[in-house]
Design an enzyme around this catalytic site. Structure first.
Site, PDB file in Angstrom:
ATOM      1  CB  SER A  65      -0.930   0.026   1.204  1.00 28.86           C
ATOM      2  OG  SER A  65      -2.117  -0.648   0.884  1.00 28.86           O
ATOM      3  CE  LYS A  68      -3.738   0.553  -1.410  1.00 28.39           C
ATOM      4  NZ  LYS A  68      -4.501   0.139  -0.219  1.00 28.39           N
ATOM      5  CE1 TYR A 193      -3.743  -1.552  -5.642  1.00 24.73           C
ATOM      6  CE2 TYR A 193      -4.068  -3.904  -5.377  1.00 24.73           C
ATOM      7  CZ  TYR A 193      -3.976  -2.640  -4.834  1.00 24.73           C
ATOM      8  OH  TYR A 193      -4.126  -2.475  -3.470  1.00 24.73           O
ATOM      9  CE1 TYR A 245      -3.497  -0.506   4.979  1.00 24.57           C
ATOM     10  CE2 TYR A 245      -1.960  -0.817   6.771  1.00 24.57           C
ATOM     11  CZ  TYR A 245      -2.292  -0.967   5.450  1.00 24.57           C
ATOM     12  OH  TYR A 245      -1.427  -1.589   4.599  1.00 24.57           O
ATOM     13  CB  VAL A 263      -0.295  -5.876   4.108  1.00 26.60           C
ATOM     14  CG1 VAL A 263      -1.607  -5.282   4.549  1.00 26.60           C
ATOM     15  CG2 VAL A 263      -0.231  -6.083   2.616  1.00 26.60           C
TER      16      VAL A 263
HETATM   17  N1  GLU Z   1      -1.598  -5.394  -2.394  1.00 25.71           N
HETATM   18  C1  GLU Z   1      -2.304  -5.312  -1.162  1.00 25.71           C
HETATM   19  C2  GLU Z   1      -3.798  -5.439  -1.386  1.00 25.71           C
HETATM   20  O1  GLU Z   1      -4.296  -4.872  -2.323  1.00 25.71           O
HETATM   21  C3  GLU Z   1      -1.982  -4.008  -0.524  1.00 25.71           C
HETATM   22  C4  GLU Z   1      -2.652  -3.867   0.798  1.00 25.71           C
HETATM   23  C5  GLU Z   1      -1.893  -3.026   1.758  1.00 25.71           C
HETATM   24  O2  GLU Z   1      -0.660  -2.981   1.801  1.00 25.71           O
HETATM   25  O3  GLU Z   1      -2.590  -2.381   2.556  1.00 25.71           O
HETATM   26  O4  GLU Z   1      -4.488  -6.099  -0.653  1.00 25.71           O
END
Ligand code: GLU
Length: 309
Positions: A65, A68, A193, A245, A263
């Site tokens: 994430s 992002k 993604y 989060y 994560v």
């Molecule tokens: N690739 C993970 C997902 O889409 C990223 C989630 C994360 O790091 O919060 O579930």
């Protein structure tokens, strides 16, 4: 006075490493389940080129994430903020990162923010390019430029592992496709993604990217403005409101540093005007944040008075 030596960091890592016992590595992406829960590393990158670090610093992590924030910066540069925020919102959710619940109750059904999976999938959908490969290479070049390392790439094993198991992300995409927020083939978008999330680097490179955000998009070493100031500001604001989060509020109160976690156990921090932070500690708490990584940031913030508030 910010932390100046790797010795000081070593002491903090030793204290924080104790907390790795309290977390668990993510295993819903099978390849991430193979990480060593006791790993912990940190790097701090200053704008003048000085870097200090401690722990298992050669260990590579996939961004997950954390990517992002970077894809958001690229898409804001590609499309402008009006276009982007017509399709994804600016508000925190208080829900887990992969929740589908709010999409159904909101009208229009646009995701609340770009840091949750639904919003991030829309952001990845907006990356410009002629093909999936072209769009991925544009994102990768942008990341390589910020980290100042042309060898950074994605981990095929992690990407494949997530691609095979990303049923919930596919569900989010199909929902958004029904509402015309995503217009492309879902399998292709999931391919892009999952590669984006699987881009890997060590904590030194992560700290350098954090530094670019900390310094309003400028790489002082090259003198280049890599990200426009207003876009860097938007990204840092999302890091504060939604970066950790549904623990972002508590993190802002206790630590007060714009940060984004993933994560894989990575955390990228950007202390405005001062330095970037890269942390890797794969044991996660129940919200999905690195348990020892958060402890480390708490110690740093308290000892060196880093809270921006
Ligand atoms: N690739 C993970 C997902 O889409 C990223 C989630 C994360 O790091 O919060 O579930």
């Amino acid at each position: 006075m910010p932390c100046q030596s790797s010795d000081e960091l070593n002491i903090l890592v030793k204290e924080a490493r104790e907390y790795t016992k309290e977390g668990k590595v993510a295993n819903y992406i099978p390849a991430l389940g193979r990480a060593n829960p006791h790993d912990l590393s940190i790097a701090i990158q200053y704008p003048d080129g000085q870097c200090i670090s401690a722990g298992d610093i050669e260990r590579k992590i996939s961004l997950q994430s954390i990517s992002k924030v970077i894809s958001l910066a690229l898409v804001l540069m590609d499309r402008g903020s009006n276009y982007v925020f017509e399709r994804v919102g600016m508000e925190p959710t208080g829900d887990p990162f992969n929740s589908i619940a709010k999409l159904e109750t909101l009208s229009p059904a646009k995701p609340l923010n770009p840091m949750i999976n639904a919003g991030a999938l829309v952001v990845t959908h907006m990356i410009k390019g002629n093909s999936i490969e072209d769009r991925f290479q544009r994102l990768l070049s942008f990341i390589r430029e910020m980290a100042n390392d042309s060898t950074i790439d994605y981990c095929e094993d992690v990407a494949q592992s997530e691609f095979k198991t990303a049923y919930l992300n596919r569900a989010l995409c199909y929902f958004l496709k029904q509402h015309h927020i995503i217009e492309e083939d879902v399998e292709k978008l999931i391919d892009l993604y999952t590669k984006q999330c699987a881009i890997e680097m060590n904590c030194l490179e992560l700290a350098r990217i954090g530094m670019i955000f900390a310094m309003d998009g400028v790489d002082l070493e090259s003198g280049k403005q890599i990200i426009p100031v207003h876009i860097s500001r938007i990204c840092k604001t999302f890091m504060v409101t939604c970066g950790m989060y549904n623990a972002s509020g508590e993190f802002a109160i206790k630590i007060g540093i714009p940060a984004k976690s993933g994560v894989s156990g990575g955390i990228m921090g950007a202390v405005p005007g001062k330095f970037g932070i890269g942390i890797f500690g794969p044991a996660l708490d129940e919200k999905g944040n690195s348990v020892a990584g958060i402890k480390l940031l708490e110690l740093l913030s308290r000892n060196y008075k880093l809270s921006m508030f």
